[in-house]
Structure formats: structure tokens, C-alpha cells
Design a protein around this motif. Structure first.
Motif, short mmCIF file in Angstrom:
data_model
loop_
_atom_site.label_atom_id
_atom_site.label_comp_id
_atom_site.label_asym_id
_atom_site.label_seq_id
_atom_site.Cartn_x
_atom_site.Cartn_y
_atom_site.Cartn_z
N HIS A 182 0.87 -1.17 0.00
CA HIS A 182 0.00 0.00 0.00
C HIS A 182 0.91 1.23 0.00
O HIS A 182 1.69 1.43 0.93
CB HIS A 182 -0.91 -0.01 1.22
N MET A 183 0.80 2.08 -1.05
CA MET A 183 1.81 3.11 -1.26
C MET A 183 1.17 4.42 -1.74
O MET A 183 0.05 4.45 -2.22
CB MET A 183 2.82 2.62 -2.32
N TYR A 184 1.93 5.51 -1.60
CA TYR A 184 1.62 6.83 -2.16
C TYR A 184 0.22 7.33 -1.79
O TYR A 184 -0.58 7.66 -2.66
CB TYR A 184 1.79 6.82 -3.68
N PRO A 185 -0.10 7.42 -0.50
CA PRO A 185 -1.45 7.84 -0.13
C PRO A 185 -1.64 9.35 -0.26
O PRO A 185 -0.70 10.14 -0.15
CB PRO A 185 -1.54 7.43 1.35
N VAL A 186 -2.88 9.76 -0.51
CA VAL A 186 -3.30 11.16 -0.44
C VAL A 186 -4.59 11.18 0.37
O VAL A 186 -5.32 10.19 0.43
CB VAL A 186 -3.50 11.78 -1.83
N VAL A 187 -4.89 12.34 0.98
CA VAL A 187 -6.00 12.39 1.93
C VAL A 187 -6.87 13.60 1.66
O VAL A 187 -6.40 14.65 1.21
CB VAL A 187 -5.45 12.42 3.38
N HIS A 202 -15.94 12.36 7.55
CA HIS A 202 -15.12 11.20 7.22
C HIS A 202 -13.81 11.65 6.60
O HIS A 202 -13.76 12.61 5.83
CB HIS A 202 -15.85 10.26 6.24
N ILE A 203 -12.75 10.92 6.94
CA ILE A 203 -11.44 11.07 6.32
C ILE A 203 -11.35 10.03 5.21
O ILE A 203 -11.65 8.85 5.43
CB ILE A 203 -10.33 10.84 7.36
N VAL A 204 -10.93 10.44 4.01
CA VAL A 204 -10.81 9.50 2.91
C VAL A 204 -9.38 9.52 2.40
O VAL A 204 -8.83 10.58 2.08
CB VAL A 204 -11.79 9.83 1.76
N VAL A 205 -8.77 8.34 2.35
CA VAL A 205 -7.40 8.18 1.86
C VAL A 205 -7.44 7.34 0.59
O VAL A 205 -8.05 6.27 0.56
CB VAL A 205 -6.50 7.50 2.92
N PHE A 206 -6.81 7.84 -0.48
CA PHE A 206 -6.65 7.09 -1.72
C PHE A 206 -5.19 6.64 -1.79
O PHE A 206 -4.28 7.39 -1.42
CB PHE A 206 -6.98 7.97 -2.93
N PHE A 207 -4.95 5.42 -2.29
CA PHE A 207 -3.57 4.91 -2.29
C PHE A 207 -3.37 3.90 -3.41
O PHE A 207 -4.33 3.28 -3.91
CB PHE A 207 -3.20 4.29 -0.94
#
Length: 235
Positions: free
Chosen positions: A171-176, A184-189
């Protein structure tokens, strides 16, 4: 390393806040911050210094806070430069350059073996700031984490939370980003196989306490395949 953030104070011309890392000929590295008026005047004297004896303070970041305040974020390192123990710390400064939190807040503690590869952040709607990052444990086992710091400088989660607990993939390179309607907090990765050959795109939603909402593995947006998906942004 220099980060520049421009504040627009009321109807005046923009005022700039600049943070940079200073590496002296001897002694520990430190971070300095300066506020500059539209006519080029340095408003904070010789600049605000972030220094800790025996520790290198490096890689500063700036993020807007409420009003004319600003968040200052930096790394603290010990050990050899090629394999440091690195932690992340944050403070909020007011318009006069005064610290608003009694002590810097530890976003994550010093990490040995496994540098932080990427770091992103965003604001929530109650005066806090949200961080996401990935870590390469042993330089090959990548995991993404998230932490929230509230308006008073207190961690909003008991400890940093993994956005996916799956050990079958990387699981790499997340953005938030933050959704004010649902809090809600949403993280894309980037989701990848263990050889980093098959790649896809995943997301995870968390509540303000760090509870994962889209299963422990996250939500599949693009299944793993031979195409690459990179340089993510979220808003």
C-alpha cells in the motif's frame, strides 16, 4: 528544503511565510521560519528557530491553519544520514509567530528501518489537521497510515492507523481529503502486489477516531493490473 505558503491577510497584499532547513558546518541541523511583508520586510526578526539538542530537525512543511495562523511540520532525525530514525512533529503558529501548543505534537514517533516515502496532509472542518504517509518496513513492505491532530494539538487517534491491514499486497503513495458532510477522512492509495508489478487504486474511509469504514482492506477502485496509477491527488 524550502516550503513557501502565501497568506492573504484581510484585503492587504499577500504576506509570505517561508520555512527552510539549515545545515551548519558543525552541530545539529535546524529549521527556521520567517514571515515577510509585501514590501520585503522580515517580520519575525532573525526568524523562528526549531532546534533540539542532539537531533537534526529537517524537511519542513507549511499548511494553513485558522485565520492568519499556520501549521509548521518537520522531521526529527537521529542516527546515520543514510539510515536515520525519523519522527514527524507539528506546531501551530499565530500571526505573531508564537507557538499555540505547549510542546510540539508527535504525529508519529521516530521510526528505525523504514523511511517515510511520502507525506500528505489536509485540514478538517473543526480546526484540526490530518496526515497520511507510507513507510517501507525493511525497504520492501509498504504500509499506509493516517493520524489526525485536533485544534489543541492533541492526537485524535490513539496511535497512527493503517488504512489497509492486508499483508498480501503493498500500500503506497497515499493522499488524503476530508468530507465535512459526513466527518469522514478518505485516503486514496496505490495498491500493488508484493513484486510491485501488478498495480491498482484503492481507497479507505475513516471516522474522526480512526475506525476503518470500508473493510480492513479498503475499497477497490481500479483492480490490480499491469497499468500504473501514480501522482495521486485528492480534494
Amino acid at each position: 528544503t524550502t516550503e513557501i505558503y502565501t497568506l492573504s491577510l484581510h484585503d492587504a497584499l499577500p504576506i509570505s511565510i517561508v520555512a527552510w532547513e539549515s545545515d551548519p558546518n558543525s552541530g545539529d541541523e535546524f529549521v527556521k521560519v520567517q514571515k515577510i511583508s509585501p514590501d520585503g520586510t522580515c517580520l519575525w526578526g532573525d526568524g523562528i528557530v526549531i532546534a533540539v539538542p542532539g537531533i537534526n530537525c529537517r524537511f519542513p512543511y507549511l499548511e494553513p491553519a485558522d485565520g492568519d495562523n499556520v501549521y509548521l511540520i518537520w522531521h526529527q532525525e537521529t542516527g546515520p544520514f543514510y539510515s536515520p530514525n525519523r519522527g514527524l512533529y507539528a506546531e501551530e503558529l499565530d500571526a505573531n509567530g508564537s507557538f499555540l501548543w505547549p510542546t510540539p505534537t508527535e504525529v508519529y514517533p521516530p521510526i528505525a528501518q523504514g523511511p517515510v516515502v511520502s507525506l500528505k496532509m489536509c485540514r478538517d472542518d473543526v480546526g484540526g489537521i490530518i496526515f497520511t504517509w507510507d513507510i517501507a518496513f525493511g525497504l520492501q513492505d509498504f504500509k499506509c497510515f493516517v493520524q489526525r491532530i485536533d485544534a489543541n494539538g492533541n492526537p485524535g487517534m490513539q496511535e497512527p492507523v493503517m488504512v489497509s491491514t492486508s499483508d498480501a499486497r503493498l500500500h503506497m503513495y497515499p493522499v488524503v481529503t476530508f468530507l465535512p458532510e459526513t466527518r469522514h477522512i478518505v485516503v486514496f492509495f496505490s495498491e500493488q502486489d508484493l513484486n510491485q508489478y501488478m498495480r491498482g487504486l484503492y481507497a479507505q474511509a475513516l471516522d474522526m477516531n480512526g475506525t476503518r469504514l470500508w473493510t480492513d482492506d479498503g475499497k477497490e477502485l481500479i483492480p490490480l493490473g499491469t497499468n500504473d496509477y501514480s501522482i495521486l491527488e485528492a480534494s
